[in-house]
Design a protein around this motif. Structure first.
Motif, PDB file in Angstrom:
ATOM      1  N   ALA A  23       3.907   4.523  10.409  1.00 46.44           N
ATOM      2  CA  ALA A  23       3.158   3.440   9.744  1.00 46.44           C
ATOM      3  C   ALA A  23       3.625   3.259   8.301  1.00 46.44           C
ATOM      4  CB  ALA A  23       1.660   3.749   9.771  1.00 46.44           C
ATOM      5  N   VAL A  24       3.926   4.378   7.630  1.00 43.68           N
ATOM      6  CA  VAL A  24       4.399   4.294   6.252  1.00 43.68           C
ATOM      7  C   VAL A  24       5.771   3.624   6.209  1.00 43.68           C
ATOM      8  CG1 VAL A  24       5.163   5.654   4.265  1.00 43.68           C
ATOM      9  CG2 VAL A  24       3.049   6.261   5.444  1.00 43.68           C
ATOM     10  N   ALA A  26       6.916   1.506   8.418  1.00 41.89           N
ATOM     11  CA  ALA A  26       6.689   0.089   8.741  1.00 41.89           C
ATOM     12  C   ALA A  26       6.255  -0.681   7.494  1.00 41.89           C
ATOM     13  CB  ALA A  26       5.625  -0.043   9.829  1.00 41.89           C
ATOM     14  N   LYS A  27       5.350  -0.089   6.722  1.00 42.96           N
ATOM     15  CA  LYS A  27       4.835  -0.772   5.547  1.00 42.96           C
ATOM     16  C   LYS A  27       5.941  -0.988   4.513  1.00 42.96           C
ATOM     17  CE  LYS A  27       1.194  -0.740   2.117  1.00 42.96           C
ATOM     18  NZ  LYS A  27       0.151   0.020   1.425  1.00 42.96           N
ATOM     19  N   ARG A  29       9.192  -1.129   5.027  1.00 40.33           N
ATOM     20  CA  ARG A  29      10.159  -2.129   5.525  1.00 40.33           C
ATOM     21  C   ARG A  29       9.598  -3.536   5.348  1.00 40.33           C
ATOM     22  NH1 ARG A  29      11.143  -1.167  11.377  1.00 40.33           N
ATOM     23  NH2 ARG A  29      12.832  -2.668  11.155  1.00 40.33           N
ATOM     24  N   LEU A  30       8.319  -3.698   5.689  1.00 47.23           N
ATOM     25  CA  LEU A  30       7.707  -5.030   5.596  1.00 47.23           C
ATOM     26  C   LEU A  30       7.605  -5.515   4.157  1.00 47.23           C
ATOM     27  CD1 LEU A  30       4.922  -4.881   8.291  1.00 47.23           C
ATOM     28  CD2 LEU A  30       6.703  -6.616   8.117  1.00 47.23           C
ATOM     29  N   GLN A  31       7.277  -4.609   3.241  1.00 47.41           N
ATOM     30  CA  GLN A  31       7.140  -5.026   1.852  1.00 47.41           C
ATOM     31  C   GLN A  31       8.457  -5.575   1.310  1.00 47.41           C
ATOM     32  OE1 GLN A  31       5.218  -1.446   0.409  1.00 47.41           O
ATOM     33  NE2 GLN A  31       3.358  -2.574  -0.108  1.00 47.41           N
ATOM     34  N   LEU A  33      11.008  -6.753   3.174  1.00 49.70           N
ATOM     35  CA  LEU A  33      11.347  -7.953   3.946  1.00 49.70           C
ATOM     36  C   LEU A  33      10.555  -9.174   3.491  1.00 49.70           C
ATOM     37  CD1 LEU A  33      13.049  -8.671   6.413  1.00 49.70           C
ATOM     38  CD2 LEU A  33      11.069  -8.223   7.828  1.00 49.70           C
ATOM     39  N   VAL A  34       9.261  -8.977   3.309  1.00 49.59           N
ATOM     40  CA  VAL A  34       8.392 -10.088   2.929  1.00 49.59           C
ATOM     41  C   VAL A  34       8.750 -10.584   1.523  1.00 49.59           C
ATOM     42  CG1 VAL A  34       5.999 -10.628   2.293  1.00 49.59           C
ATOM     43  CG2 VAL A  34       6.492  -9.587   4.499  1.00 49.59           C
ATOM     44  N   ASP A  37      11.914 -12.590   1.943  1.00 45.18           N
ATOM     45  CA  ASP A  37      11.620 -13.866   2.613  1.00 45.18           C
ATOM     46  C   ASP A  37      10.973 -14.864   1.651  1.00 45.18           C
ATOM     47  OD1 ASP A  37      12.629 -13.124   5.009  1.00 45.18           O
ATOM     48  OD2 ASP A  37      10.706 -12.803   6.022  1.00 45.18           O
ATOM     49  N   ARG A  38      10.051 -14.346   0.829  1.00 45.51           N
ATOM     50  CA  ARG A  38       9.333 -15.239  -0.086  1.00 45.51           C
ATOM     51  C   ARG A  38      10.269 -15.797  -1.146  1.00 45.51           C
ATOM     52  NH1 ARG A  38       3.634 -11.934  -0.680  1.00 45.51           N
ATOM     53  NH2 ARG A  38       2.977 -12.350   1.461  1.00 45.51           N
ATOM     54  N   ARG A  41      12.230 -18.483   0.403  1.00 50.91           N
ATOM     55  CA  ARG A  41      11.373 -19.618   0.734  1.00 50.91           C
ATOM     56  C   ARG A  41      11.285 -20.615  -0.429  1.00 50.91           C
ATOM     57  NH1 ARG A  41       5.774 -17.302   2.008  1.00 50.91           N
ATOM     58  NH2 ARG A  41       6.893 -16.323   3.706  1.00 50.91           N
TER      59      ARG A  41
ATOM     60  N   VAL B 146       5.079  -4.706  12.985  1.00 49.50           N
ATOM     61  CA  VAL B 146       6.015  -5.328  12.033  1.00 49.50           C
ATOM     62  C   VAL B 146       6.376  -6.786  12.334  1.00 49.50           C
ATOM     63  CG1 VAL B 146       7.057  -3.262  11.024  1.00 49.50           C
ATOM     64  CG2 VAL B 146       7.944  -4.141  13.180  1.00 49.50           C
ATOM     65  N   ASP B 153       3.541 -13.957   7.774  1.00 43.15           N
ATOM     66  CA  ASP B 153       3.934 -14.309   6.411  1.00 43.15           C
ATOM     67  C   ASP B 153       4.741 -15.607   6.396  1.00 43.15           C
ATOM     68  OD1 ASP B 153       4.048 -13.512   3.539  1.00 43.15           O
ATOM     69  OD2 ASP B 153       6.188 -13.684   3.954  1.00 43.15           O
ATOM     70  N   GLY B 190      -1.301   7.886  11.775  1.00 43.94           N
ATOM     71  CA  GLY B 190      -0.123   7.383  11.052  1.00 43.94           C
ATOM     72  C   GLY B 190       0.817   6.601  11.940  1.00 43.94           C
ATOM     73  N   GLU B 191       0.309   6.122  13.087  1.00 50.25           N
ATOM     74  CA  GLU B 191       1.168   5.399  14.031  1.00 50.25           C
ATOM     75  C   GLU B 191       1.003   3.891  13.948  1.00 50.25           C
ATOM     76  OE1 GLU B 191       0.797   8.881  17.448  1.00 50.25           O
ATOM     77  OE2 GLU B 191      -0.036   6.893  17.810  1.00 50.25           O
ATOM     78  N   MET B 192       0.053   3.438  13.134  1.00 52.63           N
ATOM     79  CA  MET B 192      -0.214   2.003  13.077  1.00 52.63           C
ATOM     80  C   MET B 192      -0.568   1.605  11.644  1.00 52.63           C
ATOM     81  SD  MET B 192      -3.093  -0.155  15.230  1.00 52.63           S
ATOM     82  CE  MET B 192      -2.237  -0.322  16.792  1.00 52.63           C
ATOM     83  N   LEU B 193      -0.103   0.424  11.244  1.00 56.73           N
ATOM     84  CA  LEU B 193      -0.449  -0.101   9.922  1.00 56.73           C
ATOM     85  C   LEU B 193      -1.969  -0.234   9.826  1.00 56.73           C
ATOM     86  CD1 LEU B 193       2.221  -2.955   9.845  1.00 56.73           C
ATOM     87  CD2 LEU B 193       2.171  -1.030   8.259  1.00 56.73           C
ATOM     88  N   ASP B 197      -3.140  -1.863   4.627  1.00 57.28           N
ATOM     89  CA  ASP B 197      -1.684  -2.074   4.600  1.00 57.28           C
ATOM     90  C   ASP B 197      -1.369  -3.557   4.832  1.00 57.28           C
ATOM     91  OD1 ASP B 197      -1.138   0.598   4.232  1.00 57.28           O
ATOM     92  OD2 ASP B 197      -0.765   1.016   6.362  1.00 57.28           O
ATOM     93  N   ILE B 201       0.225  -6.373   2.234  1.00 57.76           N
ATOM     94  CA  ILE B 201       1.504  -7.046   2.469  1.00 57.76           C
ATOM     95  C   ILE B 201       1.326  -8.563   2.454  1.00 57.76           C
ATOM     96  CG2 ILE B 201       3.381  -7.395   4.139  1.00 57.76           C
ATOM     97  CD1 ILE B 201       2.732  -4.432   5.066  1.00 57.76           C
TER      98      ILE B 201
END
Lengths: 103, 269
Positions: A23-24, A26-27, A29-31, A33-34, A37-38, A41, B146, B153, B190-193, B197, B201
């Protein structure tokens, strides 16, 4: 005395990704990426074709590839800044002169 | 004038139609005259989720083309007389939904309904653009995963630049986050946002959290909006969500695993 388990544990502590939960990761990577992207944009849509046309003009004189032209677009308040950076190859000066003489 | 609400996400399979059915039924049960429109031309499914698939005679495209009037195409829900459904067409012509045509239908509906819920198709093609164009509010349905967060977004970017409100420099669309298929146990492991979180984002106001639940499939199997399953966690979470949407302060439930965790304390649930 340290055991095998300790050895691996210490090794993992040095590795940035292995200790993190998925999850950490994922967060993070998304931060990134987003944010990217912004940024993209808000850019005007003509930037890619502007880049290509500038490149075509330069290519009349010097042989450069797409990777050597970078276009940066920034917004600061009401001001928009377009920054062009073209890296010419080492012998570009001579080639350019020759090209200009021929014209 | 009705409030026009788009249920959108970008990514498919995250629970848009489930949410549109639940929100529509929930608002209608509170006494608001509500209509739910299926914008997924060619792949209509709202009728199936709402359990009125055998009563479809005319559809959204028939109304736009003047082949039927609104009253002929609207289907009144058998469980709640304040709720109506406007089904999508099964035509393969994707451009059947014209901007003017959609605008006219929404204007006509606006005169006699309080809420118009637009169930958007997945993607960012024509149907999705038409579903969000006239919106006053957007409920962005997101899974804690993800690909879904990224697509949400992107959809937020489209809402703020391609909608009618953006094009006419009007007040921007009010955006709400609805997190679906949430599993607090996996978050703890810890397997899911987590809720926070995803909120961090997307920087969105949280409207609701719907837990991963077997009740959702059971409800769609039967053609009953899951919000009517008051025994189920998903049903109750949708009820809370509808109340919050109408401006009530409702504590968040189903976001902590087993015993009340730190998320529960954080949100006062």
């Amino acid at each position: 005395m340290s055991s095998f388990a300790d050895y691996f544990r210490n090794n993992e502590a040095g590795n940035t990704n292995r200790n993190k939960t998925s999850a950490v990761i994922a967060k993070e990577r998304l931060q990134i990426l987003v944010a990217y992207d912004r940024m993209a944009r808000d850019r005007p849509s003509y930037l890619p074709s502007l880049k290509q046309e500038i490149l075509d003009v330069i290519r009349k004189y010097v042989n450069v590839d797409l990777a050597s032209v970078s276009v940066r677009y920034e917004q600061e308040g009401n001001q928009e800044i377009l920054e062009l950076n073209i890296v010419l190859p080492e012998n570009a000066g001579r080639v350019l002169e020759a090209a200009l003489e021929n014209n | 004038m009705a409030k026009i609400v788009v249920i959108t996400s970008g990514k498919g399979g995250v629970g848009k139609t489930t949410t549109a059915a639940a929100m529509g039924m929930g608002l209608a049960m509170l006494g608001h005259r509500t209509v739910v429109i299926d914008f997924d031309v060619g792949l209509r499914n709202l009728d199936l989720i709402m359990g009125c698939e055998r009563r479809v005679v005319y559809d959204f495209v028939n109304v736009i083309n003047g082949e039927a009037n609104l009253n002929q195409a609207l289907i009144r829900d058998k469980r709640c007389d304040k709720l109506y459904i406007l089904p999508a067409s099964q035509t393969r012509d994707k451009n059947a939904l014209t901007k003017d045509g959609v605008g006219q239908v929404l204007e006509d509906l606006g005169r006699s309904y309080e809420y118009v819920i637009c169930d958007s198709p997945a993607g960012i093609e024509h149907g999705a653009m038409m579903a969000m164009y006239y919106a006053d509010d957007a409920i962005v349905v997101t899974n804690p995963e993800v690909a879904s967060v990224r697509d949400s977004d992107r959809m937020l970017g489209i809402l703020s630049s391609k909608s009618k409100r953006a094009e006419t420099d009007a007040e921007p669309i009010i955006e709400h986050l609805l997190l679906t298929r949430y599993s607090p146990e996996r978050v703890v492991r810890g397997e899911m946002l987590s809720v926070t979180d995803v909120q961090e984002i997307l920087s969105l106001k949280l409207l609701g959290v719907i837990p991963e639940s077997q009740a959702v499939l059971n409800a769609s199997n039967a053609g009953v909006p899951v919000i009517l399953d008051a025994e189920s966690d998903a049903g109750r979470a949708y009820q809370d969500t509808v109340l919050r949407f109408t401006g009530k302060e409702v504590p968040f439930r189903f976001i902590e695993a087993g015993k009340r965790g730190f998320l529960g304390r954080l949100f006062g649930g």
